[in-house]
Design an enzyme around this catalytic site. Structure first.
Site, PDB file in Angstrom:
ATOM      1  N   GLY A   1       0.823  -1.212   0.000  1.00 27.54           N
ATOM      2  CA  GLY A   1       0.000   0.000   0.000  1.00 27.54           C
ATOM      3  C   GLY A   1       0.853   1.257   0.000  1.00 27.54           C
ATOM      4  N   ASN A   2       1.933   1.256   0.810  1.00 35.40           N
ATOM      5  CA  ASN A   2       2.815   2.431   0.834  1.00 35.40           C
ATOM      6  C   ASN A   2       3.537   2.584  -0.499  1.00 35.40           C
ATOM      7  OD1 ASN A   2       2.515   3.619   3.505  1.00 35.40           O
ATOM      8  ND2 ASN A   2       3.270   1.661   4.244  1.00 35.40           N
TER       9      ASN A   2
ATOM     10  N   LYS B   1       5.699  -9.216   6.457  1.00 33.32           N
ATOM     11  CA  LYS B   1       6.178  -9.714   5.155  1.00 33.32           C
ATOM     12  C   LYS B   1       7.045 -10.949   5.372  1.00 33.32           C
ATOM     13  CE  LYS B   1       6.219  -5.050   3.371  1.00 33.32           C
ATOM     14  NZ  LYS B   1       4.763  -5.063   3.206  1.00 33.32           N
TER      15      LYS B   1
END
Ligand SMILES: Nc1ncnc2c1ncn2[C@@H]1O[C@H](COP(=O)(O)OP(=O)(O)O)[C@@H](O)[C@H]1O
Ligand SMILES: NC(=O)OP(=O)(O)O
Length: 312
Positions: free
Chosen positions: A10-11, A274
């Site tokens: 998203g970033n 992650k």
């Protein structure tokens, strides 16, 4: 045919529609090239900045104008799936047309089941929205003490919301059907809309944002993927991240990754999920490869020339 799940951060998608379009347009040729090479691709994406932006924008407007309703996090994640899926599917379709390839693209509004009693509801760890100074964050907390703001990986203060573990992908049959019919599928956006299942089989939205990396690992398991690419804003996973002696890693075994995670090398809410998702995927079957790399360098990543490869 070998399958690849690609999770876009998203970033890494930028902070506004213009930046997002630029980023997806830049990544689309590399993704379509994978199809040319004979792979099937399934795409998921984050929504941290976007879900925070939607929630804040709509609720601030609602505070000023009584004709605008307040909205909650599950609806905001649903909106973010549409907003990001719209740009992604157009960028990929345009590239497919350019290359004369007959594939279709579909974004699936995806719900992901979570447990009502998940302890994560009591301990917000998922950063959403913009980055603020400590001073601004403290001001917002004093105005609304129910909000939680914490520092996020040396980048500033962000709002933290609950992030329960994904249990099941509600739309899994639709996703598999679309894949079997030569669709490029975009699913589990923003980790999926978090829902709790009731006794009568109905689903109800939960006030949370699921981590998209963990949901993407579930998606990779569902579609029996061979590769799992987690694309974010850094080229490689690092140890001693942000310090003068930072060391970027080309490869990482599951065992090493677990040790570094225990030593606190990966920030919770950003790199740690992650790593956890990569560990889950690479451990599930020998030969499975997870790669954590940068979205900006997607062509190099898919060529094996950039990123951290995590294997058993
Ligand atoms: N050990 C680490 N190695 C590399 N990056 C790290 C590490 N710890 C924290 N980070 C930060 O985590 C960020 C990725 O998390 P995040 O921004 O939440 O991802 P996303 O792109 O999925 O939104 C990186 O851009 C980096 O700033
Ligand atoms: N939902 C989610 O995990 O988003 P980010 O990847 O933007 O953090």
């Amino acid at each position: 045919m070998k399958r690849i799940v690609i999770a876009l951060g998203g970033n890494a998608l930028g902070n506004n529609p213009k930046e997002q379009l630029e980023h997806v347009n830049q990544a689309a040729p590399a993704m379509v090239n994978l199809i040319k090479l004979g792979y099937e691709i399934i795409i998921s994406h984050g929504n941290g900045p976007q879900v925070g932006m939607l929630e804040k924008a709509i609720n601030m407007s609602a505070n000023l104008d009584s004709s605008i309703p307040h909205v909650q996090l599950p609806e905001c994640t649903a909106m973010s799936q549409g907003y990001i899926g719209y740009h992604l599917q157009n960028a990929i379709l345009r590239e497919l047309r350019k290359q004369g390839m007959p594939w279709n693209v579909a974004t699936v509004v995806t719900q992901v089941e979570v447990a009502a009693d998940d302890p994560a509801f009591q301990n917000p760890t998922k950063p959403i929205g913009s980055f603020y100074t400590q001073e601004d964050a403290e001001k917002m907390i004093s105005e609304n003490p129910s909000l939680v703001y914490r520092e996020d990986s040396g980048r500033g203060y962000r709002q933290m919301v609950a992030s329960p573990k994904p249990i099941d992908i509600v739309e899994s049959k639709s996703i598999l059907n679309l894949l079997d019919n030569e669709f490029i599928v975009i699913a589990c956006g923003g980790g999926g809309i978090p829902v709790v299942k009731h006794g009568d089989g109905d689903y109800e939205g939960a006030l949370a944002v699921i981590d998209k990396d963990i949901s993407s690992a579930k998606l990779a398991e569902l579609v029996e993927a061979d590769y799992f690419f987690i694309l974010t804003a850094v080229d490689r996973v690092a140890i001693r991240f942000g310090q003068l002696d930072q060391l970027d890693l080309d490869t990482l075994t599951v065992a090493q990754a677990k040790v570094y995670a225990e030593q606190g090398e990966f920030a919770p809410g950003s790199m740690l999920p992650k790593i956890e998702a990569a560990i889950e995927f690479a451990s599930s079957q020998k030969g499975r490869k997870a790669v954590i790399a940068s979205l900006e360098n997607a062509p190099l990543v898919f060529d094996g020339k950039s990123g951290t490869i995590i294997t058993l």
